[in-house]
Design an enzyme around this catalytic site. Sequence first.
Site, PDB file in Angstrom:
ATOM      1  N   ARG A 162       9.529  10.902 -18.367  1.00 11.35           N
ATOM      2  CA  ARG A 162       8.947  11.440 -17.030  1.00 11.35           C
ATOM      3  C   ARG A 162       7.943  10.326 -16.662  1.00 11.35           C
ATOM      4  O   ARG A 162       7.171  11.149 -15.788  1.00 11.35           O
ATOM      5  CB  ARG A 162       8.756  12.674 -16.889  1.00 11.35           C
ATOM      6  CG  ARG A 162      10.051  13.658 -17.072  1.00 11.35           C
ATOM      7  CD  ARG A 162      11.202  13.719 -16.291  1.00 11.35           C
ATOM      8  NE  ARG A 162      11.923  14.440 -16.017  1.00 11.35           N
ATOM      9  CZ  ARG A 162      13.180  14.392 -16.824  1.00 11.35           C
ATOM     10  NH1 ARG A 162      13.402  13.425 -17.792  1.00 11.35           N
ATOM     11  NH2 ARG A 162      13.909  15.303 -16.831  1.00 11.35           N
ATOM     12  N   SER A 239      13.048  20.705 -12.529  1.00 11.81           N
ATOM     13  CA  SER A 239      11.985  21.169 -13.374  1.00 11.81           C
ATOM     14  C   SER A 239      10.894  21.152 -12.805  1.00 11.81           C
ATOM     15  O   SER A 239      10.326  19.912 -12.127  1.00 11.81           O
ATOM     16  CB  SER A 239      12.161  20.551 -14.733  1.00 11.81           C
ATOM     17  OG  SER A 239      13.324  20.488 -15.347  1.00 11.81           O
ATOM     18  N   GLU A 335       5.447  18.436 -12.986  1.00 13.68           N
ATOM     19  CA  GLU A 335       6.345  17.222 -12.886  1.00 13.68           C
ATOM     20  C   GLU A 335       6.167  16.524 -11.172  1.00 13.68           C
ATOM     21  O   GLU A 335       6.081  15.326 -11.204  1.00 13.68           O
ATOM     22  CB  GLU A 335       7.902  17.347 -13.134  1.00 13.68           C
ATOM     23  CG  GLU A 335       8.535  16.183 -13.548  1.00 13.68           C
ATOM     24  CD  GLU A 335       9.837  16.510 -13.947  1.00 13.68           C
ATOM     25  OE1 GLU A 335      10.823  16.721 -13.062  1.00 13.68           O
ATOM     26  OE2 GLU A 335      10.137  16.863 -14.861  1.00 13.68           O
TER      27      GLU A 335
HETATM   28  N1  EPU Z   1      15.335  27.675 -22.238  1.00 12.88           N
HETATM   29  C1  EPU Z   1      14.928  28.939 -22.118  1.00 12.88           C
HETATM   30  N2  EPU Z   1      14.659  29.767 -21.055  1.00 12.88           N
HETATM   31  C2  EPU Z   1      15.026  28.991 -19.884  1.00 12.88           C
HETATM   32  C3  EPU Z   1      15.197  27.679 -19.807  1.00 12.88           C
HETATM   33  C4  EPU Z   1      15.411  26.932 -21.168  1.00 12.88           C
HETATM   34  O1  EPU Z   1      14.858  29.601 -23.388  1.00 12.88           O
HETATM   35  O2  EPU Z   1      14.547  29.564 -18.885  1.00 12.88           O
HETATM   36  C5  EPU Z   1      15.608  27.031 -23.354  1.00 12.88           C
HETATM   37  C6  EPU Z   1      16.904  26.477 -23.472  1.00 12.88           C
HETATM   38  O3  EPU Z   1      17.833  27.813 -24.027  1.00 12.88           O
HETATM   39  C7  EPU Z   1      17.029  25.381 -24.571  1.00 12.88           C
HETATM   40  C8  EPU Z   1      15.940  24.650 -24.046  1.00 12.88           C
HETATM   41  O4  EPU Z   1      15.020  25.731 -23.558  1.00 12.88           O
HETATM   42  O5  EPU Z   1      17.081  25.754 -25.739  1.00 12.88           O
HETATM   43  C9  EPU Z   1      15.960  23.634 -23.208  1.00 12.88           C
HETATM   44  O6  EPU Z   1      16.447  24.010 -21.943  1.00 12.88           O
HETATM   45  P1  EPU Z   1      17.433  22.930 -21.080  1.00 12.88           P
HETATM   46  O7  EPU Z   1      18.429  22.315 -22.012  1.00 12.88           O
HETATM   47  O8  EPU Z   1      18.001  23.826 -20.058  1.00 12.88           O
HETATM   48  O9  EPU Z   1      16.764  21.814 -20.515  1.00 12.88           O
HETATM   49  P2  EPU Z   1      15.211  21.646 -20.048  1.00 12.88           P
HETATM   50  O10 EPU Z   1      14.274  21.275 -21.393  1.00 12.88           O
HETATM   51  O11 EPU Z   1      14.778  23.040 -19.458  1.00 12.88           O
HETATM   52  C10 EPU Z   1      15.180  19.202 -19.276  1.00 12.88           C
HETATM   53  C11 EPU Z   1      15.010  18.463 -18.006  1.00 12.88           C
HETATM   54  C12 EPU Z   1      15.856  18.666 -17.149  1.00 12.88           C
HETATM   55  C13 EPU Z   1      17.143  18.441 -17.573  1.00 12.88           C
HETATM   56  C14 EPU Z   1      17.616  19.069 -18.552  1.00 12.88           C
HETATM   57  C15 EPU Z   1      19.052  18.422 -19.307  1.00 12.88           C
HETATM   58  C16 EPU Z   1      12.232  18.236 -18.102  1.00 12.88           C
HETATM   59  C17 EPU Z   1      11.020  18.484 -17.611  1.00 12.88           C
HETATM   60  N3  EPU Z   1      13.488  18.769 -17.722  1.00 12.88           N
HETATM   61  O12 EPU Z   1      14.945  20.636 -18.952  1.00 12.88           O
HETATM   62  O13 EPU Z   1      15.581  17.784 -15.919  1.00 12.88           O
HETATM   63  O14 EPU Z   1      18.121  18.354 -16.526  1.00 12.88           O
HETATM   64  O15 EPU Z   1      16.486  18.910 -19.811  1.00 12.88           O
HETATM   65  O16 EPU Z   1      18.621  17.365 -20.127  1.00 12.88           O
HETATM   66  O17 EPU Z   1      12.469  17.206 -19.233  1.00 12.88           O
HETATM   67  C18 EPU Z   1      14.112  17.768 -13.972  1.00 12.88           C
HETATM   68  O18 EPU Z   1      13.527  16.784 -14.488  1.00 12.88           O
HETATM   69  O19 EPU Z   1      14.087  18.358 -12.851  1.00 12.88           O
HETATM   70  C19 EPU Z   1      15.228  18.353 -14.775  1.00 12.88           C
HETATM   71  C20 EPU Z   1      16.118  19.229 -14.196  1.00 12.88           C
END
Ligand code: EPU
Length: 339
Positions: A162, A239, A335
């Site tokens: 990012r 995010s 972000e």
């Molecule tokens: N999780 C929770 N509770 C929540 C949300 C997430 O426990 O409310 C846990 C999930 O269960 C999982 C982990 O956190 O074990 C990661 O969650 P998720 O796979 O949904 O991805 P993320 O890390 O929250 C990142 C990116 C997203 C991208 C997704 C998929 C960042 C800041 N965000 O989210 O990017 O779509 O991975 O690759 O890196 C964005 O940047 O705007 C964005 C949506």
Amino acid sequence: MSGPYRTDVDLGAFNTLALPGQAARYQRITDAAQLADPTLASERRFVLGGGSNLVLTGDVDRRVLHMAIAGRRLAGEDDSAWYVEAGAGENWHDFVQWTLAEGWPGLENLSLIPGTVGAAPIQNIGAYGLEAGERITRVTAWDFTKQAVCQLTRNDCRFTYRDSLFKQEGWHLDGRLAITAVTFRLPKAWQPNCRYADVAQELATRQITTPTPRDIADAVIAVRQRKLPDPAVTPNAGSFFHNPIVSAEQAAALKTAHPGLPTYPQPDGRVKLAAGWLIEQAGWKGKALGPVGMYEKQALVLVNLGGATGNDVKRTMAAVQADVLARFGVSLTPEPIFL
Ligand code: EPU
């Protein structure tokens, strides 16, 4: 005074958090040649793309350049790859779907990300095991300081999680450059990238064992639609915080205290944590402070529940940061860009 711009333009429709704010001067840029106007070089500027990574904190006393340069084409081809170029104003998702329809896969994991092609390099958009920087081979921009077109290679762009040269140098805030086009290298030796658990799960549910690029795009779209709010219905900026990267020692200590914490080891030995998990555990999933809350299905997404201002966003952001810091000793960095 009349000029190539309009005055006092409401930006509410041009940011996906739907925050209020007026641009003192607003100009739609449909052709890179408009940027060579010398009056622009001496004026304070802000380069606006799809507004999907932006927190408007009030009126904007600058010339807002709304990038709407269209065009997409196969710019070249060799034995190993297709080279596809798109104008900065192209909608990102539509561009990705077009490359797939043309038979040039490689961007399918980035389906349905909001925003424009020109904004993709700035924060190196990424999802489901792929970052745009892995595919970008050239960024074309207008440099207002040099009054010249500049071309940047992938190495020049210094992509990390990012992050990019554009953010590291603060050019996304001071408007030094306006990205006008981006070229992607899409390797002909295509390999499915479906290691990410949510995507693998979705493909399994669909009983797909040898996915095509289209299958992966469809799986990503389904996962995103399930977890992430549609900005047209519930205004948001994706995010809201980076996933924090901490030392191996700190990650190990946190994991001992909280065995459920998702951790992602990084190539440099540090460990990325799931901010969404930290925020949920801190009690913020589906919770709001005034008109701004954290989304009920994905706690990392901050949502405008109706009528919020930039100050409301800042208040909820600070409360979430304080609670996560108090509970886990981890600082969350936003972000989006604050303007
Ligand atoms: N999780 C929770 N509770 C929540 C949300 C997430 O426990 O409310 C846990 C999930 O269960 C999982 C982990 O956190 O074990 C990661 O969650 P998720 O796979 O949904 O991805 P993320 O890390 O929250 C990142 C990116 C997203 C991208 C997704 C998929 C960042 C800041 N965000 O989210 O990017 O779509 O991975 O690759 O890196 C964005 O940047 O705007 C964005 C949506």
